[in-house]
Enzyme design. Sequence first.
Site, PDB file in Angstrom:
ATOM      1  N   GLY A  29       0.831  -1.503  -0.045  1.00  0.00           N
ATOM      2  CA  GLY A  29       0.342  -0.116   0.048  1.00  0.00           C
ATOM      3  C   GLY A  29       0.723   1.698  -0.022  1.00  0.00           C
ATOM      4  O   GLY A  29       1.612   0.824   0.309  1.00  0.00           O
ATOM      5  N   ARG A  44       3.315  13.046  -8.591  1.00  0.00           N
ATOM      6  CA  ARG A  44       3.655  12.355  -9.656  1.00  0.00           C
ATOM      7  C   ARG A  44       1.510  12.433  -9.291  1.00  0.00           C
ATOM      8  O   ARG A  44       1.136  12.076  -9.481  1.00  0.00           O
ATOM      9  CB  ARG A  44       3.667  11.370  -9.050  1.00  0.00           C
ATOM     10  N   ASP A  50       4.393  -4.735  -7.855  1.00  0.00           N
ATOM     11  CA  ASP A  50       3.434  -3.721  -6.742  1.00  0.00           C
ATOM     12  C   ASP A  50       4.147  -2.163  -7.709  1.00  0.00           C
ATOM     13  O   ASP A  50       3.149  -1.906  -7.539  1.00  0.00           O
ATOM     14  CB  ASP A  50       3.887  -3.685  -5.119  1.00  0.00           C
ATOM     15  N   ASP A  54       7.520   4.408 -10.884  1.00  0.00           N
ATOM     16  CA  ASP A  54       8.621   3.414  -9.819  1.00  0.00           C
ATOM     17  C   ASP A  54       9.794   3.858 -10.270  1.00  0.00           C
ATOM     18  O   ASP A  54      10.162   2.542 -10.857  1.00  0.00           O
ATOM     19  CB  ASP A  54       8.047   2.848  -9.132  1.00  0.00           C
TER      20      ASP A  54
END
Length: 492
Positions: free
Chosen positions: A88, A174, A250, A260
């Site tokens: 998360g 972002r 993830d 990421d």
Amino acid sequence: MMIGPRFDNSYTRLPARFYARLEVKPVAAPTLICINDKLAEELGIDVDFLRSPAGLNMLSGCAMPPGAEPLAQVYAGHQFGRFVPQLGDGRAMLLGEVVDRRGARRDLQLKGSGRTPFSRGGDGRAALGPVLREYLVAEAMTALGIPTTRALAIVTTGENVLRESVLPGAILTRVATSHIRVGTFQYFADRGDTEAVQLLADHVIDRHYPDIRHEPGPYRALIGAVAECQATLIARWLAVGFIHGVMNTDNISVGGETLDYGPCAFLDTFDPTAVFNSIDRSGRYAYCNQPSIGLWNMARFAETLLPLLAARERDQEVIAREEICRYSSRFDAEFRAAFHAKLGLGEALDGDANLVQSLLSLMADSQADFSLVFSGLAGSVFGPDADEPVRTLFNDPLAFDGWAAIWRRRLSAEARPLNVIQESMRQVNPAFIPRNHHVEAAIKAAVEQNDYGLFDTLCRALSMPYEDRPTFTAYGNAPAAHERICATFCGT
Ligand code: AMP
Ligand code: MG
């Protein structure tokens, strides 16, 4: 009066178990470092608002404008192959969504804004260095034409974060078509919450793949669509020498954007086994492993949707396998198209795949610089007279000569004139990529001297990567031996 973003938050309309609402929490001394004016314009967000005190409050997570509904998304994920049932947003805050000027829904998210219910042992913060790195690389990827999350703004917090040393804290804003990951599906599937998986799948179809909404089997089509986007993305990474570095599920966006930028890097010398992420000891996420890891990740995605595909387990698996196959065929086609274009080849002929592979193995054997070889080849289309700059990139120039003769013979079979071929090559082989040593130098000057000169210049060089502008020549150069960066670190 200046108006903030016009939020329209669809994620909050999903059930409460998809996220945790967050309270804002002021930081010590928020200071604006940069705003991406062009992106703000694209999003329909008033730049004057972003530069106002209310804008700074939003970008630093201190106070929210009307319409923002701060939350942390929950997800799970396979980290280096090991399943973690709950991750998360541990240091991110989704502010909400805006609909951009082209009608596309975009998330606004703060990264580094503090602890959330999903922070586990972490501090929820981000250091300035990794934030600058993500800004530079995400915007460079955009200019290279590769799907990616974007960077709207950077603020420093005036607070220190403790890593190996004490570092200045910062927050990145972002922007993404969504922050929904393969791991978001895994979180619910792992709990046997098929209802949530279906709601999430419907949300993703509406948001990312509206064309498949009315297909007879929308969930099977979703597997294929996500797999094809992922395959295309990874083929494009390979074509510019990009190594993501942490392709955990993830960190894999179901919308097909690069997500990421922790330990990513671009190749200088071509080494297919290159790994920069210092914690990737087995080389799981090496340059050459990315296509197969992409496929593995898509298999994990497909697994989450199995109960929605058919009543019988055997049928579910057959359908999932069929759809996942679309990954491999799309990857092969995109890889071929990208590398053929890099060599100036139009329609595929027998032997073209060999021509690509033999060049790549010569480059690997000869430790040639990936970007300089391809950008230099455009100069060599007319004949060997202009080969010198490229052939000297190879430890074994004679091996290059042999290859180049075959390549030019192949070019003569093209219907297009050589000057047109040359121009087409320039449009796909970047003169400027975010080379690790330049990125590190820009970060170092900013973090240690508060000097953003290099950062700004590098941003400008990378904003038009296919134009070999003389002002920026130095940014195209390969690192000298002492400048070479061998490892990057997760931004945590
Ligand atoms: P990453 O390696 O950046 O993809 O992060 C993996 C997981 O760790 C995600 O759930 C992040 O939210 C969490 N995480 C990373 N850094 C921090 C941090 N400084 N504080 C809290 N959680 C973090
Ligand atoms: Mg992550």
